[in-house]
Design an enzyme around this catalytic site. Sequence first.
Site, PDB file in Angstrom:
ATOM      1  N   HIS A  17       0.810  -1.217  -0.135  1.00 52.48           N
ATOM      2  CA  HIS A  17      -0.008   0.126   0.071  1.00 52.48           C
ATOM      3  C   HIS A  17       0.877   1.414  -0.053  1.00 52.48           C
ATOM      4  CE1 HIS A  17      -3.524  -2.599   0.486  1.00 52.48           C
ATOM      5  NE2 HIS A  17      -3.105  -2.929   1.543  1.00 52.48           N
ATOM      6  N   HIS A 106      -1.235 -16.005   8.003  1.00 52.83           N
ATOM      7  CA  HIS A 106      -0.585 -14.974   7.616  1.00 52.83           C
ATOM      8  C   HIS A 106       0.641 -14.449   8.322  1.00 52.83           C
ATOM      9  CE1 HIS A 106      -4.247 -14.557   4.935  1.00 52.83           C
ATOM     10  NE2 HIS A 106      -3.746 -13.563   4.490  1.00 52.83           N
ATOM     11  N   ASP A 291      -2.451 -19.648  -3.174  1.00 52.14           N
ATOM     12  CA  ASP A 291      -4.041 -19.626  -3.655  1.00 52.14           C
ATOM     13  C   ASP A 291      -4.110 -20.356  -5.086  1.00 52.14           C
ATOM     14  OD1 ASP A 291      -3.928 -18.036  -6.176  1.00 52.14           O
ATOM     15  OD2 ASP A 291      -2.800 -16.459  -4.673  1.00 52.14           O
TER      16      ASP A 291
END
Lengths: 356, 356, 356, 356
Positions: A17, A106, A291
Amino acid sequence: MSTFGQYFRVTTYGESHCKSVGCIVDGCPPGMELTEEDIQPQLTRRRPGQSAITTPRNEQDLVEIQSGTEFGITLGTPIGMKVMNKDQRPKDYGGSTMDMFPRPSHADWTYLEKYGVKASSGGGRSSARETIGRVSAGAIAEKYLSLTHGVEIIAFVASVGNEFLFPPTPEHPTQATNPKFLNLINTITREHVDSPEFLPIRCPDKEAADRMKSLVEKFRDAHDSIGGTVTCVIRNVPSGLGEPCFDKLEALIGHAMLSIPSTKAATISQAQDTVTYDSTPGVLEAKGRHDPCVVPRAIPIVESMAALAIMDATMAQLARSASRQRLPPLKGTLPTKETLLGGAKEPVAEKEASKS
Amino acid sequence: MSTFGQYFRVTTYGESHCKSVGCIVDGCPPGMELTEEDIQPQLTRRRPGQSAITTPRNEQDLVEIQSGTEFGITLGTPIGMKVMNKDQRPKDYGGSTMDMFPRPSHADWTYLEKYGVKASSGGGRSSARETIGRVSAGAIAEKYLSLTHGVEIIAFVASVGNEFLFPPTPEHPTQATNPKFLNLINTITREHVDSPEFLPIRCPDKEAADRMKSLVEKFRDAHDSIGGTVTCVIRNVPSGLGEPCFDKLEALIGHAMLSIPSTKAATISQAQDTVTYDSTPGVLEAKGRHDPCVVPRAIPIVESMAALAIMDATMAQLARSASRQRLPPLKGTLPTKETLLGGAKEPVAEKEASKS
Amino acid sequence: MSTFGQYFRVTTYGESHCKSVGCIVDGCPPGMELTEEDIQPQLTRRRPGQSAITTPRNEQDLVEIQSGTEFGITLGTPIGMKVMNKDQRPKDYGGSTMDMFPRPSHADWTYLEKYGVKASSGGGRSSARETIGRVSAGAIAEKYLSLTHGVEIIAFVASVGNEFLFPPTPEHPTQATNPKFLNLINTITREHVDSPEFLPIRCPDKEAADRMKSLVEKFRDAHDSIGGTVTCVIRNVPSGLGEPCFDKLEALIGHAMLSIPSTKAATISQAQDTVTYDSTPGVLEAKGRHDPCVVPRAIPIVESMAALAIMDATMAQLARSASRQRLPPLKGTLPTKETLLGGAKEPVAEKEASKS
Amino acid sequence: MSTFGQYFRVTTYGESHCKSVGCIVDGCPPGMELTEEDIQPQLTRRRPGQSAITTPRNEQDLVEIQSGTEFGITLGTPIGMKVMNKDQRPKDYGGSTMDMFPRPSHADWTYLEKYGVKASSGGGRSSARETIGRVSAGAIAEKYLSLTHGVEIIAFVASVGNEFLFPPTPEHPTQATNPKFLNLINTITREHVDSPEFLPIRCPDKEAADRMKSLVEKFRDAHDSIGGTVTCVIRNVPSGLGEPCFDKLEALIGHAMLSIPSTKAATISQAQDTVTYDSTPGVLEAKGRHDPCVVPRAIPIVESMAALAIMDATMAQLARSASRQRLPPLKGTLPTKETLLGGAKEPVAEKEASKS
């Protein structure tokens, strides 16, 4: 720290970010043609389901060279590269939205333990966007190796879950001894891997790619994920690479591969290699689980890390042989490359001179 | 290569005519407040005749943090920083404009020998814009040292040519023993150095600053340049810094100072230091000669390099003492800091020990 | 840490009262003739009042090569070297003999702050015996530079206190512009510096050496010590050495020189250099103060550190040019060494080939 | 090069036929009790069929500490260590005995390509004696980790060829999920592995050890060799280890393990790990094939490389957290370890702050 390599040194920066992600490549040889067009294809392949060869260029993740080239030629000075982030807003921590607990599986907890502060993106540097720097730098290394030694690096998906490109047989419990596999690694090209029929899986066999695709879809529908295996072929590796003791070539490549995100989940990771010191074809395998699409997207990342490891080892060996070539010939007490293999002392230098 | 430091590691990139210049700071401690406002003042002081304290902010050379912070707090991850170049067009080499000869007293020849290719900007990385990366990183180091140890770093111009802040006298052949000098280095502040009456010279005495200013103007009118001396005071340096053998603190600081552009012209360079290992005031001197204004502009660069050298040595020492504090107390064969100076071992060891 | 250099990497070990002192040289080019006889002379010159050229070999401080050579040829693998300590008994700390206070002007306090334990020898690694490792490694670097580039490194004493080899005159306030000095540095040899008439001072002028000797004796009789200046000439330095930014050649040499013990006392240290990038003679000066004889004994240490700094920069440049030489020729957008200076692309390689 | 680690830095030297082999450990924390008795047991276990616990001390391969300790306490300075070679005569190259051809499956050819000279011992640094340096340094790292964090490192043989400690079953295709295995790694000790009934195989189950022993004898009788798998348990690993990006803990450990000689033969090598960031038990596996006894002898080498990797990562993390602890508390914009987990900032910062 965030640096890979001693001679061809890559330092990366950037989280999910922040404003941009990128890297500085220090030690790139001067005098090589280089523009963004050499780097963008691998970055584009990193994006989900993309082939830089067959699909129109995606307008996202465009790399901009900041320094180190002029008129498309490397100067030998550090090459700064940058890719803008699209979503630059860190998560709002105020009020009720603040998450007080690390997400299972995570890196949240690990990062808090490590840094003592909790970045909004949880994993921070463990984000997939971190790989943009590696892939940008790897593309430069790959170009140099290709121009100077004809090195070719091609990775492909060899298995997803229990679906294999070369399913184990009693005769060939692993693909390593399978003649079809040995033939494939001598002929495979990156264009072939990115054929539309093999996308998005990047397994170079339509029937196997379809099997894998079905399996991925099954896991995706169950909101689960499935790992797999990448095989990486490196052809025309220069001889004599790797340093004795701690920096053997397999150790450098193992380090490079195991540094790729998602090669280890709350589960088991695995890296294998049969890279040889000479020009015979080599094989790398890195298994990942994160994923449904992480394995196909890992292809250009595996290729990049292979390029960075081979590049650094190549420059170390060039430095060594360049320093030896300056010395006067020995009087004969110890056998040398020249006395054993015949020829004058400076075959590399002569060859170089005649080549260019 | 383009990296300084082992623990607080700065890697810079950028030439005069590329897109941007900047750096990556790797190893910055997490949990420190940091925004562009901490960095910009020193960058602004780098520009000719500017004081970040007294003049309106110059709109050029604005630094942008790319990564490594969130909500104005360092995350512990690499901090990317970037300053756009205004003139990004490399020189046209086509036709008659191509200069075939290296300019005397520039790095043109050296760069051609080194890299084999000739960048348009001649010196390329030897450009003054390269110092933007150092100053940006130095400002971060300085903030950490100030917050954690109260370190203060103030540089000022001590001489230009033969005009001295403290002219040599029979009693005090150098300023080092002059009581006025010793008093000054205990009290001087950066605000004082940047007082309007001392600008643009940055010599903290109006009469001396005027003498120097006249001399610079004389050389400027003769299209010549004149060198000078910078004195740098470092207060509250933590004790125990520097590593035995090759990385003594004076060696690190000497390295840092002599890496500043223009500290060596076709002439003689000089670096002196009286930095001590403990908190008593230290003095650094770096002499440069390049153009009429290079010495005053060097002030923030000298301060930055001092900060980078002290920061790296501080983190090395923190690492050592943190590793020692975890060990159980010795049974008494060898005197220790605790047995000689009294007091228990520092509490972190106990707490950490009980945790695990 | 205790390592100097990136390419020709020296790591040293040893204190005053341990079993041995020594070093590992990693990265030495393979195929060079090397025995203890190449290393011992500089070690012998390190000892008080010794000339390896004119005096019988001193039986102390004999270096033994442990590894990295076979039949007197370097293998390219790490070269371990070792010199036994004569007095291996650490000081007895028991009972009343234990000294509880750091000695003024010694490193005792600093070491306690740094390490938290107090070694018997006080300074520990700051002992003069630590320089044995540097000198051993420097001798290897010097041999390589001499064999491959004809590099010559000669240091001599230029001043002791206010007694100068070339006393300042109104016309020549420093020796740097004195024609006699400029002539000397073109002709001086190590044999000349070690002439019996110049010993033990090592100032290459009998009258000046006598003046200095008298001054040293005066200080010795007053139980005091006096500092001085060493000038180091480096001839035939290869061109293109030093890296832009942080590792400029003057910064590397400054670092090397300021790491020599006794270059900084509770007083002021100074390092100067006029080393140029090309083959013209260069000058290094390092000032020291510790005991009446420290400056003459520093001669081989200064020469060794110069050799180590030049060697590392030479290997970095060899690595860069070797990597460039492999690239195909450019199509002409950017001027290159070949287009500007004429000739084919690979002059270094060709030259090397024809040499051997 | 021949160095492993950034903070706890090991540099090794030595070939088969030189005077001695050894290493320098730089960066060892000061103030730790350390004598040869802490190092010798693992060196002794390296020798064929030896248990340092149960058998009389073998008089060969005795390590001698050269420096870095005093009265059995580490000083924080480099620790030189040395083991004499027994056979110091390099092979005679004269006359008919000279072997002109590289031996298949040895490093002869690679070394000639790399170094251009042919050492008598063929592989030179690829000799098994090179591991003496690693094991010596690893024993020091292990002692520190044990004293400060209670780390326990135990390796054992998990398979030889197709003979497994935990043979694959349909339910547990690998040992990783086998409850018996999970129980074993929580309880296993080094003493247990070295029980006489498990020697010389070092597989902690008599029945499995006997199966393996028979298989090894079969291959030995056929003048062949057989590979196997080592499992390495690391208990009480500190949390937060490993650096994001290139130096993840699994990458460091993979690098360490793949650098062990014989982990890659003319065949396939493999390294696996399930080391976690927190204190739960971890598992490392390294497969080797060289001669009938290489796997059992690899046990102390695997343990040593695990210790070196964990030690370096621990010191990196100690350095980071020590630098963070000095900073003032944040005002609350970003969650921190303190606000999320409760408790004040660790006390060292307060104490140090009040000191300066």
